[in-house]
Every structure is written in C-alpha cells, then in structure tokens.
Design a protein around this motif. Structure first.
Motif, mmCIF file in Angstrom:
data_model
loop_
_atom_site.group_PDB
_atom_site.id
_atom_site.type_symbol
_atom_site.label_atom_id
_atom_site.label_comp_id
_atom_site.label_asym_id
_atom_site.label_seq_id
_atom_site.Cartn_x
_atom_site.Cartn_y
_atom_site.Cartn_z
ATOM 1 N N ALA A 42 0.879 13.769 18.844
ATOM 2 C CA ALA A 42 2.280 14.232 18.757
ATOM 3 C C ALA A 42 2.715 14.852 20.087
ATOM 4 N N VAL A 43 1.826 15.650 20.691
ATOM 5 C CA VAL A 43 2.169 16.289 21.973
ATOM 6 C C VAL A 43 2.245 15.245 23.082
ATOM 7 N N SER A 44 1.305 14.320 23.110
ATOM 8 C CA SER A 44 1.341 13.279 24.143
ATOM 9 C C SER A 44 2.588 12.409 23.993
ATOM 10 N N ASN A 45 2.938 12.069 22.757
ATOM 11 C CA ASN A 45 4.154 11.274 22.540
ATOM 12 C C ASN A 45 5.408 12.020 22.978
ATOM 13 N N ALA A 46 5.354 13.356 22.946
ATOM 14 C CA ALA A 46 6.516 14.175 23.333
ATOM 15 C C ALA A 46 6.580 14.388 24.845
ATOM 16 N N GLY A 47 5.618 13.855 25.595
ATOM 17 C CA GLY A 47 5.674 13.961 27.057
ATOM 18 C C GLY A 47 4.718 14.974 27.665
ATOM 19 N N GLY A 48 4.001 15.728 26.811
ATOM 20 C CA GLY A 48 2.977 16.655 27.319
ATOM 21 C C GLY A 48 1.624 15.961 27.316
ATOM 22 N N LEU A 49 0.551 16.763 27.406
ATOM 23 C CA LEU A 49 -0.796 16.197 27.287
ATOM 24 C C LEU A 49 -1.468 16.839 26.078
ATOM 25 N N GLY A 50 -1.764 16.020 25.074
ATOM 26 C CA GLY A 50 -2.443 16.523 23.883
ATOM 27 C C GLY A 50 -3.951 16.435 24.061
ATOM 28 N N LEU A 51 -4.657 17.450 23.577
ATOM 29 C CA LEU A 51 -6.129 17.453 23.663
ATOM 30 C C LEU A 51 -6.736 17.536 22.267
ATOM 31 N N ILE A 52 -7.701 16.665 22.012
ATOM 32 C CA ILE A 52 -8.482 16.744 20.776
ATOM 33 C C ILE A 52 -9.547 17.814 21.001
ATOM 34 N N GLY A 53 -9.681 18.746 20.070
ATOM 35 C CA GLY A 53 -10.684 19.808 20.191
ATOM 36 C C GLY A 53 -11.998 19.344 19.585
ATOM 37 N N ALA A 54 -12.942 18.919 20.446
ATOM 38 C CA ALA A 54 -14.188 18.337 19.936
ATOM 39 C C ALA A 54 -15.197 19.400 19.490
ATOM 40 N N GLY A 55 -14.909 20.664 19.782
ATOM 41 C CA GLY A 55 -15.870 21.735 19.484
ATOM 42 C C GLY A 55 -16.208 21.880 18.009
ATOM 43 N N SER A 56 -15.346 21.388 17.130
ATOM 44 C CA SER A 56 -15.649 21.490 15.691
ATOM 45 C C SER A 56 -15.954 20.122 15.093
ATOM 46 N N MET A 57 -16.310 19.157 15.950
ATOM 47 C CA MET A 57 -16.499 17.783 15.437
ATOM 48 C C MET A 57 -17.909 17.257 15.679
ATOM 49 N N TYR A 58 -18.474 16.621 14.651
ATOM 50 C CA TYR A 58 -19.700 15.850 14.847
ATOM 51 C C TYR A 58 -19.311 14.598 15.634
ATOM 52 N N PRO A 59 -20.297 13.928 16.297
ATOM 53 C CA PRO A 59 -19.951 12.763 17.113
ATOM 54 C C PRO A 59 -19.141 11.694 16.371
ATOM 55 N N ASP A 60 -19.519 11.375 15.133
ATOM 56 C CA ASP A 60 -18.778 10.314 14.423
ATOM 57 C C ASP A 60 -17.349 10.745 14.110
ATOM 58 N N VAL A 61 -17.164 12.042 13.879
ATOM 59 C CA VAL A 61 -15.806 12.554 13.610
ATOM 60 C C VAL A 61 -14.959 12.452 14.887
ATOM 61 N N LEU A 62 -15.561 12.831 16.026
ATOM 62 C CA LEU A 62 -14.830 12.732 17.296
ATOM 63 C C LEU A 62 -14.424 11.279 17.556
ATOM 64 N N GLN A 63 -15.362 10.375 17.328
ATOM 65 C CA GLN A 63 -15.088 8.947 17.542
ATOM 66 C C GLN A 63 -13.852 8.518 16.727
ATOM 67 N N GLU A 64 -13.824 8.942 15.455
ATOM 68 C CA GLU A 64 -12.715 8.584 14.569
ATOM 69 C C GLU A 64 -11.389 9.154 15.098
ATOM 70 N N HIS A 65 -11.437 10.399 15.566
ATOM 71 C CA HIS A 65 -10.209 11.033 16.072
ATOM 72 C C HIS A 65 -9.700 10.325 17.334
ATOM 73 N N ILE A 66 -10.630 9.917 18.192
ATOM 74 C CA ILE A 66 -10.209 9.220 19.422
ATOM 75 C C ILE A 66 -9.545 7.883 19.059
ATOM 76 N N VAL A 67 -10.162 7.152 18.155
ATOM 77 C CA VAL A 67 -9.620 5.848 17.756
ATOM 78 C C VAL A 67 -8.221 6.023 17.149
ATOM 79 N N LYS A 68 -8.077 7.029 16.265
ATOM 80 C CA LYS A 68 -6.773 7.252 15.619
ATOM 81 C C LYS A 68 -5.734 7.715 16.629
ATOM 82 N N CYS A 69 -6.157 8.514 17.585
ATOM 83 C CA CYS A 69 -5.230 9.008 18.607
ATOM 84 C C CYS A 69 -4.699 7.839 19.437
ATOM 85 N N LYS A 70 -5.598 6.901 19.767
ATOM 86 C CA LYS A 70 -5.186 5.723 20.540
ATOM 87 C C LYS A 70 -4.180 4.877 19.756
ATOM 88 N N GLN A 71 -4.373 4.849 18.416
ATOM 89 C CA GLN A 71 -3.443 4.066 17.590
ATOM 90 C C GLN A 71 -2.083 4.765 17.496
#
Ligand SMILES: Cc1cc2nc3c(=O)[nH]c(=O)nc-3n(C[C@H](O)[C@H](O)[C@H](O)COP(=O)(O)O)c2cc1C
Length: 326
Positions: A42-71
């Motif tokens: 949402a932030v990236s689409n609005a012209g800023g830079l959005g960051l996924i916070g990986a500190g609370s994510m297991y590797p497979d969860v992070l992978q899923e978030h990256i894929v969804k973010c790209k979509q």
C-alpha cells in the motif's frame, strides 16, 4: 562563526528517491507484527517505500509475503531484517532468490551481510542510533543509514540520543544519505528532519494505525488512546525497547528498581511477548512497541492517505518557512 553567505544554495535531486526509484522520500518502517505485504505494498503503491518486517516471520512466511507483495505492487519495496534474530541466513537467501530490490538491516553488525547483499545488486540501508555506528555502517559499504532517535517505537539505542540531536551528528560523520526516524508522523516533523540534514524519513508508529497493518485492532486502539508520557524506553540492561506502559512494563520496572540483572529480565520477558501484545491483542501482558509520537496519532487511516497527507503538509511547511520575513 559560520559565514553562511559563502555557501551557495543550489538545486539538487533528492538522493533517497533516486536511490530507491520512488516518488516521495517517505519510508514505512519494517515492523514486527505490523508490516506484512498489505502495508508494504500500500505504501509503495502510494509513492513511498514499503518495507516488510521480517523480524516476526519464519522463512516460508517471509517468502509468501514477498510473493504477495510483488503481486500487489509493481513499485519498489524492501524487507527489514533485525540481524540479532536466529536464522538470518535463510531469510537473506530468500531475499536474494526473490530479487527484492532493497534491504534495511538493524540490530546487528552491518559488516556481516552487506557484501553478500550488495553483490546480489540489492540496495542496503542500516539502522543506527549513534554517529559512530553510522560511520561504521558507511565503512561496511551500505548505501544509506537510518538514524533512529530516542523517541522511536521498538528497539532502540542505549545512548538515548533524541532525533533532534542525532540527525545533525550523523550527517556530520557520513557522506551517504541519512534517513531520519523517531518521532516523525507529519509533514511538519518531516520538514524539521530535512532542516537537520536528512533527505528521507522512516516512519513506524503512524503506519501501525492503518487498516493495512497486521497488528491487533485492540493494539491499534491503544495507540489512539495513548497520551503524553504513556510510553517508556525500558529493559536497557537487556535490549532497550520503547513500548506502551502496561502491566508488563510495570513488572519490568519493579524488577529493574530492585536491581534485576540481564538474566532476570530475559526470564521476565519470556518468549513471544511481542506477538502476545501486538498481534494477539493481550494489552496487559504483551510487549506493545510504539513511539512517543503515539500521543499525536488520533485516527486509523489508510496508508495511502497518510503518505499523501504527509507529503502535502511537508510541501506546505517548506513554502511557509520560505515565506517568513524578518
Ligand atoms: C510496532 C513496531 C515494531 C517495530 N519493529 C521493528 C523491526 O522489526 N525492525 C526494525 O529495524 N525496527 C523496528 N521498529 C522501529 C521502526 O523500524 C522505526 O524505526 C521506528 O518506529 C521509527 O520511529 P516512530 O515509531 O517514532 O515512527 C518497530 C517499531 C514499532 C512501532
């Protein structure tokens, strides 16, 4: 005495928007239990830079978030990794494999991972709370630093240096872009950070109060209810963290007042305290990380609205200041 007239004022491109290929130099902080793909895109689409916070994510969860973010966005976005967490190497592997363009690292040594990330063509930014660490980060090869002041929500430095003091101190020490963080939630405070030498801002607390943040609704409401003096920087003997004062905070304070050592505090903290509070909504027993600026946050607003509002107020403030006559 500085002779200001000898410094020419020339126009220049903003180095933060240029570095990340974004429209506005507004970065939504990577935040555990708050910033997943929904908020970041949402932030990236609005012209800023959005960051996924990986500190609370297991590797497979992070992978899923990256894929969804790209979509969800075709714009640049990044991932924040607190380096103190175990299993960082697996998170880094995923980030490189998925060709994430930007990584913000924090809470650790920037020398460890910066070369591998840079070799993969990734822009690397490290979060610091002191000028000396900013210098070390520059020497480690990062592209920019986030200078995070005492006001900020979440983990923070022991030095207790406020944003107002930290930003000029860091700008004096490094030749890479400085992104200000801590206590910034409006265009006015963004303009203040720019006046101090920053060329971008990283905003955390305000973006927790959005429908897109994955935090529990009760935690979001607690942010709106927070007033002056309702947060504190605590657990300085262990890992300093700014949080909302609650039953858990009072227990930590009582232990600290009784001279509790690091081990006692670690036992009191236990496991999953942050998840309990910020994600599951147990407001008394959980760790509720949030900044001092929560006292100024009064509404849950869509992330895009926040970016647009901050930018408009920033531009207005710049014009107001230049219109001032003496
Ligand atoms: C709920 C919450 C979680 C956070 N989690 C992280 C994190 O995982 N990694 C990190 O580098 N910083 C984390 N931070 C700090 C933010 O990245 C940011 O620097 C800070 O919120 C800026 O100050 P502000 O809260 O006054 O805007 C967190 C902050 C909050 C409020």
């Amino acid at each position: 005495m500085i002779e200001l007239q000898k410094y020419p004022i020339f126009t220049y491109m903003n180095p933060v928007t240029q570095l990340f290929h974004i429209q506005y130099p507004i970065i939504q902080a990577g935040m555990i239990w708050a910033s997943g793909w929904r908020l970041a895109s949402a932030v990236s689409n609005a012209g800023g830079l959005g960051l996924i916070g990986a500190g609370s994510m297991y590797p497979d969860v992070l992978q899923e978030h990256i894929v969804k973010c790209k979509q969800a966005t075709s714009k640049p976005f990044g991932v924040n990794i607190p380096l103190l967490y175990p299993g960082v190497d697996r998170l880094i592997d995923i980030i490189i494999r998925e060709e994430v363009p930007v990584v913000f690292t924090s809470a650790g040594n920037p020398k460890t991972w910066t070369p591998a990330l840079k070799a993969a063509g990734i822009k690397v930014v490290h979060v610091v709370s002191s000028a000396s660490f900013a210098k070390k980060s520059e020497a480690a090869g990062v592209d920019a630093v986030v200078a995070e002041g005492f006001e900020a929500g979440g983990h923070n430095g022991r030095e207790e240096t406020t944003t107002l003091v930290l930003i000029p101190a860091v700008c004096e020490q490094v030749n890479i872009p400085v992104i200000a963080a801590g206590g910034i939630a409006s265009g006015k405070s963004m303009a203040a950070a720019f006046a101090l030498g920053a060329t971008g801002v990283q905003i955390g607390s305000r973006f927790v109060a959005t429908p897109e943040a994955s935090s529990h609704p009760l935690f979001k409401q607690a942010i709106l209810d927070a007033g002056e003096g309702d947060t504190a920087l605590t657990m300085k003997k262990l890992t300093p963290v700014r949080l909302l004062k609650n039953h858990f905070y009072e227990a930590v304070k009582a232990a600290e007042d009784n001279g509790a050592d690091k081990e006692t505090l670690a036992t009191l903290l236990g496991r999953a305290r942050a998840k309990t509070g910020m994600f599951e909504g147990h407001l008394a027993e959980g760790e509720l990380e949030i900044g001092q600026v929560s006292a100024l946050i009064n509404a849950i607003q869509p992330a895009a609205e926040i970016v647009a509002e901050i930018w408009a107020e920033f531009e207005f403030t710049r014009k107001m200041l230049s219109a001032l006559k003496f």
